[in-house]
Enzyme design. Structure first.
Site, PDB file in Angstrom:
ATOM      1  N   GLU A   1       0.635  -1.135  -0.073  1.00 35.37           N
ATOM      2  CA  GLU A   1      -0.016   0.134   0.006  1.00 35.37           C
ATOM      3  C   GLU A   1       0.838   1.347   0.000  1.00 35.37           C
ATOM      4  O   GLU A   1       0.504   2.303  -0.727  1.00 35.37           O
ATOM      5  CB  GLU A   1      -1.096  -0.123   1.183  1.00 35.37           C
ATOM      6  CG  GLU A   1      -1.971   1.295   1.338  1.00 35.37           C
ATOM      7  CD  GLU A   1      -2.581   1.078   2.452  1.00 35.37           C
ATOM      8  OE1 GLU A   1      -2.933   2.172   3.070  1.00 35.37           O
ATOM      9  OE2 GLU A   1      -3.059  -0.275   2.875  1.00 35.37           O
ATOM     10  N   ASP A   2       1.929   1.322   0.750  1.00 37.13           N
ATOM     11  CA  ASP A   2       2.710   2.398   0.872  1.00 37.13           C
ATOM     12  C   ASP A   2       4.115   2.390   0.404  1.00 37.13           C
ATOM     13  O   ASP A   2       4.908   3.456   0.650  1.00 37.13           O
ATOM     14  CB  ASP A   2       2.930   2.841   2.393  1.00 37.13           C
ATOM     15  CG  ASP A   2       1.438   3.048   3.135  1.00 37.13           C
ATOM     16  OD1 ASP A   2       0.727   3.789   2.289  1.00 37.13           O
ATOM     17  OD2 ASP A   2       1.335   2.604   4.404  1.00 37.13           O
TER      18      ASP A   2
END
Length: 693
Positions: A121-122
């Site tokens: 996600e990051d």
């Protein structure tokens, strides 16, 4: 970024269970700095993950930690340079989440996915990279907890993220385990966020995450989440509760002495047991203070008794009830009847000579582990029981931890494509805090929320085929579809043979499950004409009257008198009968046991002797009770005609809760054929009883 800002000192008092046990809170900020700044040997576990390894080995002594080392190195490298909003290194977040799960006893695959849960996600790490290095299971779990992109979903991103996680949880409950631990750490570190954002996150936690933790049985996470939400959303009540607990801390606590008494009783009985005092968490103290008013010393905690075997639990219970005065209303057996979230224990309470009432929980050590960690304690749900066990590759994997409520969520979410509808219905479904189990007629079971009706059971068992449900038998007795079900009921659902049958609009008033409500609403929207018909005003009874009348083959011992068979009891040969002279010189004939006979005699009606002619024909009125469906009147009339019986008159009452009453006055060629006629009418689909009026 997915993790919230760090403030390790925010609400430290919201974790009284850790403070009172004297456990040391790990300084994850210091560990994070050490991981980033200090030299790390690549051939051993980094110091920052050493605490995770230690907690993991406590539950799984033979665990292979090499995969954890590789996962940590990938996570630390990927997140390097990223900071949380408080300025802490980002790696502290996945470390903290993984430590929470390690302390609960999660297996290695869960911890590996937890370390990597924010990488896709990051960071620039892809799912393909995770799959290539750690396998399909870790990749699936990481994908399950990865949020959907806001740029693609906009305002619907949050509900769609939860929908994605629920679907993934249906295949592997470890997805939700990581999400719960992730939210717990974010809630612990929410202090530097703006108040309005704290409140928004706390409300979602209260409405969705806490109920999910309850349903998955992860009480250790649920209770702390409750306290953290309580502190944010109800600060005044939280402060008053904190002051109440602080005031109690300065008083003499009677529970340790009571626990010593319990230890002595069990030691004398030869029962090996651990006895400890469990302080209540903040929300629990707040709840009982509202129900009990002023609290006494024994109200601030409960006594926990841990034993080795199930039989020991009942032995402990017997000793406690023998040596102390039990409070019978407080006894609950969740071992014989476990809660729907896997929870098992015996609950009881007893009064002490000093006037205190002590609540006691008795469970085995394995029950205690499951009560605290829920599905996390079950490990890998797909691990084979034996090394040589095989499964059909074409067969869908069955998750033994997948309970009925989760199956219901997965079913109805497919029928709720609109994110707002899904989000609203999800919160309403999770607000149902109890579940019942009912038994199907074929021996299977249905898990339903408390308060569910036969309509809910119909849609849970038959899906859209339940549109044609015309009634139900509960514990062998016919009942309306609106009837509520209780835990342990046996329900048999009756479906119409007519494929065009559909639900009535009033079913929505009695449907409790989202699946039933969505299915009924969809059908009514697609059949507007039928929907209007079901809500229209009740029609007058439909009557069909023939030309015949009179007294059938009854004869009165009164020359030229008109003989009438009473409609209240419809006597037929060879019934014992009595006749009475009424106005107009007619003789009315009743069965001898009819209630009207006593009334006739009470008002002084003249009694007239009556008898039956030698002919076998007779007239009778029958009442048929049925569940409403199309063509029912035609089918009943056809069944009567097949028996060679003439319909003198018929009356059909308007349906009430899908139940219809038909009254038929019939001319039989032979009274001996009455039982066969009644059986033929009962065999008509939808008819559940036929009786003489």
């Amino acid at each position: 970024m997915s993790a919230e800002a760090t403030n390790p000192e925010a609400h430290p008092e919201a974790r009284p269970e850790l403070r009172r046990r004297g456990r040391t809170r790990l300084d994850l900020r210091r560990l994070g700095r050490a991981a980033l700044l200090g030299p790390t040997s690549r051939d051993r576990l980094p110091d920052a993950i050493g605490h995770v390894a230690e907690a993991h080995r406590a539950h799984h002594p033979d665990a292979d930690l090499s995969i954890l080392r590789r996962a940590y190195l990938l996570a630390e490298t990927s997140h390097r340079g990223q900071m949380r909003k408080s300025g802490e290194p980002y790696i502290t977040h996945p470390l903290a989440v993984t430590l929470i799960l390690a302390e609960l006893g999660a297996e290695t695959t869960t911890l590996t996915a937890s370390l990597l849960h924010d990488t896709v996600e990051d960071t620039d790490v892809t799912l393909d990279q995770v799959r290539a290095e750690f396998g399909d299971e870790v990749c699936f779990i990481v994908d399950g907890v990865t949020k959907v992109e806001k740029i693609d979903y906009g305002a619907a991103a949050e509900p769609e993220t939860f929908r994605k996680m629920l679907v993934a949880t249906g295949n592997d409950v470890r997805v939700m385990s990581i999400k719960l631990a992730d939210r717990l750490h974010n809630m612990r570190t929410l202090g530097v966020m703006r108040p309005e954002k704290q409140a928004r996150i706390a409300k979602v936690t209260r409405d969705v995450l806490i109920p999910l933790a309850e349903r998955l049985g992860v009480q250790a996470l649920k209770t702390e989440l409750e306290d953290l939400v309580f502190a944010i959303l109800h600060p005044e009540e939280y402060e008053s509760t904190r002051a109440l607990i602080a005031a109690h801390a300065g008083e003499r606590d009677p529970l340790p002495a009571i626990a010593d008494s319990v230890r002595g009783v069990l030691r004398d009985a030869g029962i090996a047991a651990e006895v400890e005092v469990r302080p209540r968490h903040f929300v629990s103290v707040h709840r009982i203070s509202r129900t009990r008013g002023e609290l006494r010393g024994s109200d601030f905690g409960r006594i926990l008794v841990l034993v080795g075997e199930n039989a020991d639990c009942y032995a402990v219970l017997g000793e406690l009830h023998t040596c102390f005065t039990p409070v019978v209303s407080e006894f609950k057996d969740f071992i014989a009847t476990p809660k729907f979230n896997l929870y098992q224990s015996l609950h009881t309470a007893f009064a002490t000579p000093e006037g205190y009432v002590a609540e006691v929980i008795v469970r085995t050590r394995q029950m205690h582990r499951v009560a605290e960690a829920g599905v996390v304690a079950l490990g890998n749900p797909y691990a084979t029981a034996t090394p040589d066990a095989t499964t059909d590759p074409d067969e869908e994997r069955v998750d033994p931890t997948r309970p009925g409520w989760l199956s219901r969520l997965l079913d109805w979410q497919q029928s709720a494509p609109d994110p707002d509808t899904f989000w609203t219905v999800l919160r309403a479904e999770l607000a149902q805090d109890r579940e019942i189990t009912v038994f199907r007629a074929d021996g299977g079971t249905l898990g339903l929320p408390a308060g569910a009706s036969c309509i809910d059971a119909a849609y849970a068992q038959h899906g859209e085929a339940a549109h044609g449900c015309i009634g139900a038998r509960v514990n062998g007795r016919l009942t309306s579809l609106s009837s509520s079900l209780s835990d342990g009921d046996t329900v048999q659902l009756l479906l119409a043979q007519d494929a065009s049958s559909g639900p009535a609009a009033e079913w929505l008033d009695h449907a409790r499950t989202p699946a039933a409500r969505i299915a009924i609403s969809s059908w009514l929207e697609s059949h507007p004409d039928r929907a209007m018909a079901t809500t229209s005003a009740a029609r007058a009874p439909l009557s069909v009257v023939g030309a015949r009348g009179g007294g059938g083959n009854a004869v009165a011992d009164l020359p030229d008198a008109t003989v009438r068979l009473a409609g209240c009891c419809t006597p037929v040969p060879p019934d014992a009968v009595a006749g009475f002279l009424v106005r107009g010189g007619a003789v009315t004939v009743h069965r001898i046991h009819c209630a009207a006979v006593a009334q006739m005699r009470a008002v002084g009606r003249t009694s007239v002797a009556v008898h039956w002619r030698a002919t076998a024909d007779c007239r009778v009125t029958l009442l048929a009770e049925s569940f409403g469906r199309p063509h029912l009147l035609a089918d009943l009339t056809e069944a009567i005609a097949r028996e060679g019986v003439e319909v003198v008159s018929a009356t059909v009452e308007p349906p009430v809760e899908q139940r219809v009453r038909h009254s038929y006055t019939l001319q039989l060629p032979d009274a001996a054929g009455l039982p066969a006629l009644m059986r033929a009418m009962r065999d008509v689909p939808g008819v559940y009883d036929v009786s003489r009026v």
